[in-house]
Design an enzyme around this catalytic site. Structure first.
Site, mmCIF file in Angstrom:
data_model
loop_
_atom_site.group_PDB
_atom_site.id
_atom_site.type_symbol
_atom_site.label_atom_id
_atom_site.label_comp_id
_atom_site.label_asym_id
_atom_site.label_seq_id
_atom_site.Cartn_x
_atom_site.Cartn_y
_atom_site.Cartn_z
ATOM 1 N N HIS A 250 47.774 65.143 38.688
ATOM 2 C CA HIS A 250 46.309 64.831 39.657
ATOM 3 C C HIS A 250 45.396 64.787 38.606
ATOM 4 O O HIS A 250 45.215 65.633 37.635
ATOM 5 C CB HIS A 250 45.904 65.999 40.624
ATOM 6 N N THR B 151 55.521 70.749 28.269
ATOM 7 C CA THR B 151 54.435 69.960 28.370
ATOM 8 C C THR B 151 54.593 68.875 27.264
ATOM 9 O O THR B 151 53.646 68.179 27.374
ATOM 10 C CB THR B 151 53.291 70.945 28.311
ATOM 11 N N ARG C 43 58.356 76.100 23.633
ATOM 12 C CA ARG C 43 58.204 75.909 22.161
ATOM 13 C C ARG C 43 59.770 75.705 21.749
ATOM 14 O O ARG C 43 60.744 76.550 22.243
ATOM 15 C CB ARG C 43 57.589 76.855 21.476
#
Length: 246
Positions: free
Chosen positions: A161, A213, A228
């Protein structure tokens, strides 16, 4: 002889994925027959009804109870596909949904490429020999591509969004889409989340509960929130340093 019969039945029911040497089905024949009927026999009968509703079905289809499919004419299936109980698939999308051979989509999996009819999503491609665990969510608005031999235990959300304008509600600002790619032989652990715009390289492993991410390199091992890289497959790894007990 009984062990050979059980192995033959198991292979016949599960198809090419059932790579078992003779004698490896160790439960009693009665229990095996019960399992195969509950997981395969009744699902095969339901699959005979469902297969003609899809755009294409290349072979045997096993369909679970209470399977819910919207826009099946946008969905193409390969051979030996299993769609588990209570799965939801919404095929409406620009490129449709393409599912390869020997794909198992387990119970309560939710797959959707389009959430609003005024802005169709890109779609989803799942290659051969893929396992998707129960209760996974695949939001394919920005497009998702899953390679061969992938094991998926988490969620893929290929849409995000917009929220930059504080004077307008997030609901009004629309979405952005970049897509997600999982290379061959990737393992995504239970309840991990892969966000839009991420590529997970061939052979990489993402730990349970991780939030991915950014891109994960091939053969890397990634854990945590945000995820990570802590090592590479094939290399010896020391455990992460923790508080001293001394």
């Amino acid at each position: 002889m009984a062990d050979d019969l059980k192995t033959w039945l198991y292979r016949k029911a599960l198809g090419p994925r059932a790579q078992l040497p003779p004698g490896q089905v160790r439960i009693p024949l009665r229990d095996l027959l019960h399992y195969l009927w509950r997981r395969g026999g009744s699902a095969w009968i339901r699959g005979l009804w469902w297969r003609h509703r899809f755009k294409r079905c290349g072979g045997r289809l096993l369909a679970g109870r209470r399977l819910d499919v919207l826009f099946p004419r946008y969905i193409s299936l390969g051979a030996n596909v299993y769609l588990g109980d209570d799965c939801y698939l919404n095929g409406l999308s620009r490129d449709g949904i393409v599912i390869g051979n020997n794909v198992r989509i387990r119970e309560h999996v939710w797959i959707q490429a389009t959430s609003t009819l005024d802005n169709p999503g890109v779609g989803l491609v799942i290659d051969d020999d893929v396992y998707i665990a129960p209760r996974c969510i695949l939001g394919a608005g920005g497009g998702i591509r899953i390679g061969r031999h992938v094991m998926l235990g988490g969620h893929l959300l290929a849409e995000n969004h917009e929220f930059d304008d504080p004077e307008r509600s997030v609901y009004e600002q629309g979405v952005r889409r970049h897509g997600i790619v999982l290379g061959d032989d990737v393992w995504i652990g239970t309840n991990a989340i892969v966000l839009d715009g991420v590529t997970v390289g061939r052979g990489a492993v993402v730990g349970a509960g991780a939030v991915v991410t950014r891109d994960v390199p091939p053969l890397a091992i990634a854990v945590g929130n945000p995820a990570r890289v802590i090592g590479q497959r094939g290399q010896s790894r020391q455990p992460p340093a923790g508080p001293s007990s001394e």
